[in-house]
Write a protein that holds these residues in place. Structure first.
Motif, PDB file in Angstrom:
ATOM      1  N   VAL A   1      60.286  31.234  45.593  1.00 24.05           N
ATOM      2  CA  VAL A   1      61.050  32.192  45.397  1.00 24.05           C
ATOM      3  C   VAL A   1      60.821  33.164  46.046  1.00 24.05           C
ATOM      4  O   VAL A   1      60.263  33.455  46.559  1.00 24.05           O
ATOM      5  CB  VAL A   1      60.548  32.533  43.673  1.00 24.05           C
ATOM      6  N   PHE A   2      62.096  33.423  47.005  1.00 25.44           N
ATOM      7  CA  PHE A   2      62.713  34.755  47.173  1.00 25.44           C
ATOM      8  C   PHE A   2      62.688  35.742  46.727  1.00 25.44           C
ATOM      9  O   PHE A   2      63.586  36.213  45.906  1.00 25.44           O
ATOM     10  CB  PHE A   2      63.850  34.691  48.225  1.00 25.44           C
ATOM     11  N   GLU A   3      61.688  36.659  46.796  1.00 29.53           N
ATOM     12  CA  GLU A   3      62.378  38.175  45.550  1.00 29.53           C
ATOM     13  C   GLU A   3      62.907  39.431  46.472  1.00 29.53           C
ATOM     14  O   GLU A   3      63.012  40.056  46.120  1.00 29.53           O
ATOM     15  CB  GLU A   3      60.712  38.098  44.830  1.00 29.53           C
ATOM     16  N   GLY A   4      62.982  39.523  47.462  1.00 25.11           N
ATOM     17  CA  GLY A   4      63.706  40.497  48.258  1.00 25.11           C
ATOM     18  C   GLY A   4      62.680  41.807  47.963  1.00 25.11           C
ATOM     19  O   GLY A   4      61.600  41.276  48.674  1.00 25.11           O
ATOM     20  N   PHE A   5      63.808  42.633  48.768  1.00 21.95           N
ATOM     21  CA  PHE A   5      62.775  43.839  48.071  1.00 21.95           C
ATOM     22  C   PHE A   5      62.719  44.012  46.536  1.00 21.95           C
ATOM     23  O   PHE A   5      63.453  43.845  45.925  1.00 21.95           O
ATOM     24  CB  PHE A   5      63.520  45.005  48.672  1.00 21.95           C
ATOM     25  N   LEU A   6      61.436  44.535  46.108  1.00 22.97           N
ATOM     26  CA  LEU A   6      61.025  44.314  44.584  1.00 22.97           C
ATOM     27  C   LEU A   6      62.120  45.833  44.305  1.00 22.97           C
ATOM     28  O   LEU A   6      61.811  47.143  45.211  1.00 22.97           O
ATOM     29  CB  LEU A   6      59.571  45.209  44.158  1.00 22.97           C
ATOM     30  N   PRO A   7      62.445  46.634  43.545  1.00 19.74           N
ATOM     31  CA  PRO A   7      63.210  47.515  42.735  1.00 19.74           C
ATOM     32  C   PRO A   7      61.528  48.604  43.387  1.00 19.74           C
ATOM     33  O   PRO A   7      60.505  48.319  42.809  1.00 19.74           O
ATOM     34  CB  PRO A   7      62.892  47.285  40.946  1.00 19.74           C
ATOM     35  N   ARG A   8      61.870  49.734  43.075  1.00 19.37           N
ATOM     36  CA  ARG A   8      60.472  50.749  43.254  1.00 19.37           C
ATOM     37  C   ARG A   8      60.380  50.901  42.746  1.00 19.37           C
ATOM     38  O   ARG A   8      58.798  51.366  42.991  1.00 19.37           O
ATOM     39  CB  ARG A   8      61.726  51.423  43.877  1.00 19.37           C
ATOM     40  N   ARG A   9      60.365  50.820  41.520  1.00 15.44           N
ATOM     41  CA  ARG A   9      59.733  51.768  40.242  1.00 15.44           C
ATOM     42  C   ARG A   9      60.162  51.557  38.533  1.00 15.44           C
ATOM     43  O   ARG A   9      61.366  50.340  39.214  1.00 15.44           O
ATOM     44  CB  ARG A   9      59.538  53.396  39.665  1.00 15.44           C
ATOM     45  N   GLY A  10      59.702  51.663  37.337  1.00 15.78           N
ATOM     46  CA  GLY A  10      60.523  51.849  36.383  1.00 15.78           C
ATOM     47  C   GLY A  10      60.083  50.168  36.169  1.00 15.78           C
ATOM     48  O   GLY A  10      59.496  49.455  36.237  1.00 15.78           O
ATOM     49  N   SER A  11      61.098  49.752  35.107  1.00 11.02           N
ATOM     50  CA  SER A  11      61.291  48.583  33.936  1.00 11.02           C
ATOM     51  C   SER A  11      61.332  47.690  34.943  1.00 11.02           C
ATOM     52  O   SER A  11      61.207  47.028  34.049  1.00 11.02           O
ATOM     53  CB  SER A  11      61.268  49.053  32.416  1.00 11.02           C
ATOM     54  N   GLN A  12      62.716  47.686  35.525  1.00 13.30           N
ATOM     55  CA  GLN A  12      62.417  46.829  36.506  1.00 13.30           C
ATOM     56  C   GLN A  12      61.289  45.885  37.601  1.00 13.30           C
ATOM     57  O   GLN A  12      61.968  45.201  37.945  1.00 13.30           O
ATOM     58  CB  GLN A  12      63.880  46.997  37.115  1.00 13.30           C
ATOM     59  N   ARG A  13      61.148  46.662  37.867  1.00 13.15           N
ATOM     60  CA  ARG A  13      59.634  46.359  38.839  1.00 13.15           C
ATOM     61  C   ARG A  13      58.447  46.093  37.953  1.00 13.15           C
ATOM     62  O   ARG A  13      58.172  44.854  38.535  1.00 13.15           O
ATOM     63  CB  ARG A  13      59.466  47.854  39.420  1.00 13.15           C
ATOM     64  N   ARG A  14      58.877  46.282  36.841  1.00 14.04           N
ATOM     65  CA  ARG A  14      57.736  46.254  36.134  1.00 14.04           C
ATOM     66  C   ARG A  14      57.525  44.246  35.851  1.00 14.04           C
ATOM     67  O   ARG A  14      57.466  43.516  35.707  1.00 14.04           O
ATOM     68  CB  ARG A  14      57.434  46.632  34.892  1.00 14.04           C
ATOM     69  N   ALA A  15      59.432  44.494  34.591  1.00 15.33           N
ATOM     70  CA  ALA A  15      59.950  43.131  34.298  1.00 15.33           C
ATOM     71  C   ALA A  15      59.485  41.735  35.711  1.00 15.33           C
ATOM     72  O   ALA A  15      59.390  40.732  35.664  1.00 15.33           O
ATOM     73  CB  ALA A  15      61.190  42.715  34.296  1.00 15.33           C
ATOM     74  N   ARG A  16      59.852  42.680  37.191  1.00 14.44           N
ATOM     75  CA  ARG A  16      59.707  41.722  38.487  1.00 14.44           C
ATOM     76  C   ARG A  16      58.777  41.211  38.624  1.00 14.44           C
ATOM     77  O   ARG A  16      57.823  40.206  39.077  1.00 14.44           O
ATOM     78  CB  ARG A  16      60.808  41.458  39.634  1.00 14.44           C
ATOM     79  N   LEU A  17      57.908  42.280  38.748  1.00 19.71           N
ATOM     80  CA  LEU A  17      56.204  41.669  39.047  1.00 19.71           C
ATOM     81  C   LEU A  17      55.714  40.423  37.532  1.00 19.71           C
ATOM     82  O   LEU A  17      54.821  39.958  38.033  1.00 19.71           O
ATOM     83  CB  LEU A  17      54.702  43.222  38.833  1.00 19.71           C
ATOM     84  N   ALA A  18      55.858  41.731  36.577  1.00 24.92           N
ATOM     85  CA  ALA A  18      55.657  40.216  35.609  1.00 24.92           C
ATOM     86  C   ALA A  18      55.785  39.003  35.382  1.00 24.92           C
ATOM     87  O   ALA A  18      54.767  38.157  35.870  1.00 24.92           O
ATOM     88  CB  ALA A  18      55.965  40.586  34.536  1.00 24.92           C
ATOM     89  N   ALA A  19      57.104  38.431  36.696  1.00 26.97           N
ATOM     90  CA  ALA A  19      57.645  37.412  36.411  1.00 26.97           C
ATOM     91  C   ALA A  19      56.809  36.478  37.756  1.00 26.97           C
ATOM     92  O   ALA A  19      56.605  35.913  37.591  1.00 26.97           O
ATOM     93  CB  ALA A  19      59.176  37.096  37.197  1.00 26.97           C
ATOM     94  N   ILE A  20      56.804  37.384  38.750  1.00 25.27           N
ATOM     95  CA  ILE A  20      55.359  36.836  39.598  1.00 25.27           C
ATOM     96  C   ILE A  20      54.385  36.610  39.664  1.00 25.27           C
ATOM     97  O   ILE A  20      54.349  35.153  39.973  1.00 25.27           O
ATOM     98  CB  ILE A  20      56.204  37.702  41.039  1.00 25.27           C
TER      99      ILE A  20
END
Ligand code: SAM
Length: 248
Positions: free
Chosen positions: A137-156
């Motif tokens: 899976v290619f995730e590119g750059f993670l969002p820097r902060r906030g709920s979008q970053r947390r959601a992407r991290l949880a999926a990873i």
């Protein structure tokens, strides 16, 4: 070969100038227009390959992306051959190239869009990591902060396939820390740095050790980095029985 106007996404080196292909050089030499992220950077590449730039360069960057992409799509529709190069690597991977492709398709689905493929940091780092590369899976750059970053991290954290991420040197240690938070310190990982350049390095170690290494580095790590994280262990995946129940 396609006749008439076309957009050609030309891959450029991610460090080593020798990685510009013969077909890439020929395409840049003969294109009517060379669209690029940063005209100064592209002039350096062109002069290293002894390709005259002349007045052919047009900038497409994050501040003028939509308008510039629409203008370039019209040039292609008018019959021009437009070569697009990003600052490095395969255009369209974490840079304005994807916008340009969409602009052409939206203007006219029959416009010719093609590529001279080549180096990309994600593929180089993935294969050098030694981690499974058959599915990833290619995730590119993670969002820097906030709920979008947390959601992407949880999926990873729950992802069973190998995950590839881009990161700047300034944020490397913090992102490795966040990844340890969701994957645990023992997940196999690799940090690939300065790929194809003189100081190319690949650190292959558990995620926790990668974080300690990046946090302790003095001065902080320089250059460009790709993080590769092994998938979540099989125990976290659904069992055959669970899948059978789910699909019945
Ligand atoms: N289009 C490019 C590609 O195909 O790889 C990626 C563009 S993205 C804006 C830039 C990121 O790619 C960097 O922050 C870094 O994560 C990664 N990168 C590019 N060149 C690299 C290199 N030589 N070594 C390691 N990572 C690199």
């Amino acid at each position: 070969m396609v006749d008439g106007g076309r957009l050609v996404l030309v891959a450029t080196p991610i460090g080593n100038l020798g990685d510009l292909s013969a077909r890439g050089i020929e395409t840049l030499r003969t294109a009517d227009v060379i669209a690029c992220e940063d005209t100064r950077r592209t002039r350096v590449l062109l002069s290293a390959a002894e390709i005259p730039g002349g007045g052919r360069l047009r900038a497409v960057h994050e501040h003028n992306e939509a308008a510039a992409a629409a203008r370039i799509a019209r040039e292609v529709a008018d019959g021009r051959v437009v070569a697009y190069v990003s600052d490095a690597g395969m255009p369209g991977i974490s840079d304005p190239g994807a916008r340009l492709v969409r602009a052409c398709i939206e203007l006219d689905a029959d416009l010719a869009v093609t590529t001279v493929p080549g180096p990309t940091a994600l593929a180089a780092a993935l294969v050098l990591s030694g981690l499974p590369a058959d599915r990833f899976v290619f995730e590119g750059f993670l969002p820097r902060r906030g709920s979008q970053r947390r959601a992407r991290l949880a999926a990873i954290g729950a992802e069973p396939r190998t995950v590839v991420l881009y990161e700047s040197p300034r944020r490397l240690a913090a992102t490795l820390g966040s990844l340890v938070g969701v994957c645990g310190p023992d997940r196999p990982a690799a940090v690939a740095r300065e790929l194809t350049k003189l100081h190319e390095e690949v650190l292959r170690a558990p995620l926790g050790a990668c974080e300690i290494f990046a946090s302790a580095a003095l001065p902080p790590p320089r250059g460009e980095h790709v993080i590769v994280v092994g998938g979540a262990p099989a125990a976290d995946e659904a069992t055959d029985g669970e899948i059978e129940v789910a699909v019945v």
